[in-house]
Scaffold this motif. Structure first.
Motif, mmCIF file in Angstrom:
data_model
loop_
_atom_site.group_PDB
_atom_site.id
_atom_site.type_symbol
_atom_site.label_atom_id
_atom_site.label_comp_id
_atom_site.label_asym_id
_atom_site.label_seq_id
_atom_site.Cartn_x
_atom_site.Cartn_y
_atom_site.Cartn_z
ATOM 1 N N ILE A 104 -10.813 13.070 -2.068
ATOM 2 C CA ILE A 104 -9.809 14.044 -2.518
ATOM 3 C C ILE A 104 -8.993 13.506 -3.681
ATOM 4 O O ILE A 104 -8.732 14.219 -4.655
ATOM 5 C CB ILE A 104 -8.867 14.445 -1.370
ATOM 6 C CG1 ILE A 104 -9.654 14.935 -0.160
ATOM 7 C CG2 ILE A 104 -7.916 15.547 -1.842
ATOM 8 C CD1 ILE A 104 -8.787 15.308 1.017
ATOM 9 N N GLY A 105 -8.562 12.258 -3.586
ATOM 10 C CA GLY A 105 -7.743 11.694 -4.663
ATOM 11 C C GLY A 105 -8.449 11.730 -6.000
ATOM 12 O O GLY A 105 -7.879 12.151 -7.015
ATOM 13 N N PRO A 156 -3.910 4.820 6.608
ATOM 14 C CA PRO A 156 -4.141 5.817 5.549
ATOM 15 C C PRO A 156 -4.470 5.180 4.202
ATOM 16 O O PRO A 156 -3.658 5.174 3.272
ATOM 17 C CB PRO A 156 -2.812 6.579 5.510
ATOM 18 C CG PRO A 156 -1.790 5.577 5.937
ATOM 19 C CD PRO A 156 -2.477 4.718 6.965
ATOM 20 N N MET A 157 -5.675 4.669 4.076
ATOM 21 C CA MET A 157 -6.071 3.895 2.895
ATOM 22 C C MET A 157 -5.923 4.690 1.593
ATOM 23 O O MET A 157 -5.201 4.291 0.681
ATOM 24 C CB MET A 157 -7.522 3.426 3.047
ATOM 25 C CG MET A 157 -7.809 2.630 4.289
ATOM 26 S SD MET A 157 -7.069 0.974 4.232
ATOM 27 C CE MET A 157 -7.734 0.275 5.749
ATOM 28 N N GLN A 158 -6.645 5.819 1.499
ATOM 29 C CA GLN A 158 -6.605 6.599 0.261
ATOM 30 C C GLN A 158 -5.248 7.256 0.057
ATOM 31 O O GLN A 158 -4.771 7.378 -1.072
ATOM 32 C CB GLN A 158 -7.724 7.643 0.268
ATOM 33 C CG GLN A 158 -9.114 7.037 0.169
ATOM 34 C CD GLN A 158 -10.192 8.049 0.492
ATOM 35 O OE1 GLN A 158 -10.666 8.130 1.612
ATOM 36 N NE2 GLN A 158 -10.571 8.832 -0.491
ATOM 37 N N PRO A 232 -5.629 5.135 -10.858
ATOM 38 C CA PRO A 232 -6.753 4.522 -10.146
ATOM 39 C C PRO A 232 -8.102 5.097 -10.511
ATOM 40 O O PRO A 232 -8.261 6.303 -10.679
ATOM 41 C CB PRO A 232 -6.418 4.800 -8.674
ATOM 42 C CG PRO A 232 -4.946 4.866 -8.644
ATOM 43 C CD PRO A 232 -4.548 5.520 -9.934
ATOM 44 N N SER A 233 -9.086 4.224 -10.624
ATOM 45 C CA SER A 233 -10.433 4.627 -11.012
ATOM 46 C C SER A 233 -11.220 5.115 -9.801
ATOM 47 O O SER A 233 -10.814 4.965 -8.657
ATOM 48 C CB SER A 233 -11.163 3.427 -11.620
ATOM 49 O OG SER A 233 -11.371 2.436 -10.613
ATOM 50 N N ASN A 238 -13.546 4.862 -4.027
ATOM 51 C CA ASN A 238 -14.736 4.537 -3.225
ATOM 52 C C ASN A 238 -14.454 3.365 -2.290
ATOM 53 O O ASN A 238 -14.840 3.377 -1.114
ATOM 54 C CB ASN A 238 -15.919 4.208 -4.134
ATOM 55 C CG ASN A 238 -16.492 5.443 -4.807
ATOM 56 O OD1 ASN A 238 -16.525 6.512 -4.220
ATOM 57 N ND2 ASN A 238 -16.937 5.298 -6.050
ATOM 58 N N TYR A 239 -13.777 2.328 -2.818
ATOM 59 C CA TYR A 239 -13.430 1.160 -2.006
ATOM 60 C C TYR A 239 -12.538 1.556 -0.833
ATOM 61 O O TYR A 239 -12.766 1.150 0.320
ATOM 62 C CB TYR A 239 -12.738 0.110 -2.875
ATOM 63 C CG TYR A 239 -12.061 -0.986 -2.080
ATOM 64 C CD1 TYR A 239 -12.803 -2.001 -1.479
ATOM 65 C CD2 TYR A 239 -10.676 -0.991 -1.910
ATOM 66 C CE1 TYR A 239 -12.187 -2.996 -0.732
ATOM 67 C CE2 TYR A 239 -10.044 -1.984 -1.176
ATOM 68 C CZ TYR A 239 -10.810 -2.984 -0.588
ATOM 69 O OH TYR A 239 -10.185 -3.949 0.158
ATOM 70 N N LEU A 240 -11.511 2.378 -1.100
ATOM 71 C CA LEU A 240 -10.576 2.776 -0.054
ATOM 72 C C LEU A 240 -11.272 3.652 0.989
ATOM 73 O O LEU A 240 -10.978 3.553 2.188
ATOM 74 C CB LEU A 240 -9.388 3.516 -0.667
ATOM 75 C CG LEU A 240 -8.474 2.620 -1.521
ATOM 76 C CD1 LEU A 240 -7.476 3.474 -2.294
ATOM 77 C CD2 LEU A 240 -7.749 1.603 -0.653
ATOM 78 N N HIS A 241 -12.195 4.485 0.558
ATOM 79 C CA HIS A 241 -12.960 5.284 1.515
ATOM 80 C C HIS A 241 -13.769 4.375 2.427
ATOM 81 O O HIS A 241 -13.810 4.578 3.656
ATOM 82 C CB HIS A 241 -13.897 6.237 0.764
ATOM 83 C CG HIS A 241 -14.817 6.997 1.674
ATOM 84 N ND1 HIS A 241 -16.109 6.577 1.930
ATOM 85 C CD2 HIS A 241 -14.633 8.116 2.408
ATOM 86 C CE1 HIS A 241 -16.673 7.415 2.768
ATOM 87 N NE2 HIS A 241 -15.807 8.366 3.071
ATOM 88 N N ASP A 242 -14.407 3.358 1.869
ATOM 89 C CA ASP A 242 -15.181 2.415 2.676
ATOM 90 C C ASP A 242 -14.292 1.659 3.663
ATOM 91 O O ASP A 242 -14.672 1.436 4.824
ATOM 92 C CB ASP A 242 -15.919 1.427 1.775
ATOM 93 C CG ASP A 242 -17.051 2.081 0.986
ATOM 94 O OD1 ASP A 242 -17.446 3.211 1.341
ATOM 95 O OD2 ASP A 242 -17.517 1.466 0.006
ATOM 96 N N MET A 243 -13.089 1.284 3.222
ATOM 97 C CA MET A 243 -12.158 0.582 4.105
ATOM 98 C C MET A 243 -11.706 1.486 5.248
ATOM 99 O O MET A 243 -11.552 1.044 6.393
ATOM 100 C CB MET A 243 -10.953 0.074 3.317
ATOM 101 C CG MET A 243 -11.264 -1.069 2.360
ATOM 102 S SD MET A 243 -11.872 -2.566 3.215
ATOM 103 C CE MET A 243 -10.389 -3.078 4.094
ATOM 104 N N PHE A 244 -11.497 2.764 4.944
ATOM 105 C CA PHE A 244 -11.103 3.707 5.991
ATOM 106 C C PHE A 244 -12.222 3.851 7.012
ATOM 107 O O PHE A 244 -11.974 3.909 8.228
ATOM 108 C CB PHE A 244 -10.760 5.061 5.363
ATOM 109 C CG PHE A 244 -10.225 6.062 6.352
ATOM 110 C CD1 PHE A 244 -8.991 5.872 6.955
ATOM 111 C CD2 PHE A 244 -10.957 7.193 6.690
ATOM 112 C CE1 PHE A 244 -8.487 6.790 7.877
ATOM 113 C CE2 PHE A 244 -10.468 8.112 7.606
ATOM 114 C CZ PHE A 244 -9.223 7.910 8.197
#
Length: 270
Positions: A104-105, A156-158, A232-233, A238-244
Motif C-alpha cells: 500500500i505504501g 506494524p512494519m510498513q 522510501p524506495s 519490499n523489505y518491510l513486507h518480508d519482515m512483517f
C-alpha cells in the motif's frame, strides 16, 4: 505503478467491485471502502481493487484528485487478521487479481495525484497506510486512532515507515511499541491528520478538492513525482513486507492471531 494493464483499468466504470464503491465527477475520483460489516478490514482482494482504482487515477489525465472515504462507523480496522491466517471469505468481483503483492505504501506514493482521506470513523493498524499515503486527511473530532499490532504478536512494519514520513520517528516508535490509542487532537498535533472539520465535512472536503482541481494538473503530477524521489524506495517497502511476514510466522505472531480469533488474552513465549 504497473499492477494492471491500461486496457483493463479503462473498464473501471463497467466493473463490479466486491469491496469498493467508485464514482467520478468534476475531475475527482471518489473511492469508498465498502466493507462496513467487517469495519473495512483490508481483505486481500480489497487491496487488489484499491490498486486497480489508483492505477486508473495514475494513468487518467482527467483525474486530478482522489478522495478516499469509507462506509460504516469505522474508516478502517487494518489488515484482515482472519485472512492473514488463511481464512478468506468468498466474494464476487469483476476485478481479477494482478498476481502481485500489493504494497500500500508504495502504491499510494506512485499515484502522483493529490489524495484526500475523508475520515469519519476511527482508524486502526494497517488503516494508517491509507492515511499516511494521503496528502490531506480530514477528520471528525470524535475519532480514535490506534496501533494494536503488538497486542496481537505483530509489529506494524510498513505502517512504521509510512507514519515516519508524517510523524516524528520517536513518537512513531513509542506508538508502535506500546500499541495505545490517541484522540484526534493529538493526531492533528503529530501531523497524522491535516484538518478537523466537524462543522460541515462534506463542504470542507469539496472545497479542498475544488481548490486542487483549479490548479495545473501537469505541474502537480510532476511535482509529486519529484517528491516521491525524496522518500522510501520500493526496496524498503519490499523489505518491510518480508519482515512483517516473518513476524506473522513467528510463535508470538501465530499465538496472537489465534488469541484474536478465539477472543482470549494471548500467551507469549518466555
Amino acid at each position: 505503478m504497473n499492477y494492471f494493464s491500461p486496457e483493463s483499468v479503462s473498464h473501471i466504470f463497467k466493473s463490479h467491485f466486491a469491496f469498493i464503491k467508485v464514482k467520478f465527477e468534476n475531475y475527482q475520483l471518489h473511492l469508498t471502502l465498502n466493507r462496513p460489516e467487517k469495519k473495512n478490514a483490508l481483505h486481500p482482494h480489497m487491496l487488489q481493487e484499491l490498486a486497480f482504482c489508483l492505477q486508473y487515477a495514475h494513468i487518467t489525465k482527467s483525474v486530478r484528485v482522489v478522495i478516499i472515504s469509507a462506509a460504516g462507523d469505522t474508516f478502517c480496522a487494518g489488515m484482515d487478521l482472519k485472512a492473514l491466517a488463511g481464512h478468506v471469505e468468498p466474494y464476487e468481483s469483476d476485478i481479477a487479481s494482478s498476481g502481485q503483492e500489493i504494497l500500500i505504501g508504495k502504491m499510494m506514493q506512485e499515484v502522483y495525484k493529490p489524495l484526500i482521506a475523508d475520515v469519519r470513523g476511527s482508524v486502526y493498524a494497517g488503516g494508517f497506510l491509507i492515511l499516511a499515503g494521503c496528502h490531506y486527511v480530514i477528520s471528525k473530532s470524535s475519532l480514535q486512532f490506534a496501533l494494536p499490532e503488538v497486542k496481537r504478536g505483530l509489529f506494524p512494519m510498513q505502517v512504521m515507515a509510512s507514519l515516519s514520513e508524517v510523524i516524528p520517528p520517536r513518537k512513531v516508535l513509542d506508538w508502535c511499541i506500546r500499541g495505545y490509542s490517541i484522540d484526534v487532537h493529538k493526531a492533528l498535533d503529530w501531523g497524522l491528520i491535516t484538518h478537523i472539520a466537524d462543522y460541515d465535512q462534506d463542504t470542507f472536503v469539496q472545497q479542498l478538492a475544488d481548490s486542487i482541481t483549479s490548479n495545473s494538473p501537469t505541474a502537480i503530477r510532476l511535482g509529486l513525482e519529484a517528491y516521491d524521489h525524496l522518500h522510501p524506495s520500493a526496496d524498503l517497502h519490499n523489505y518491510l513486507h518480508d519482515m512483517f511476514q516473518q513476524t506473522i510466522q513467528s510463535p508470538d505472531g501465530q499465538e496472537g492471531l489465534a488469541a484474536f480469533r478465539e477472543k482470549r488474552p494471548p500467551k507469549w513465549e518466555e
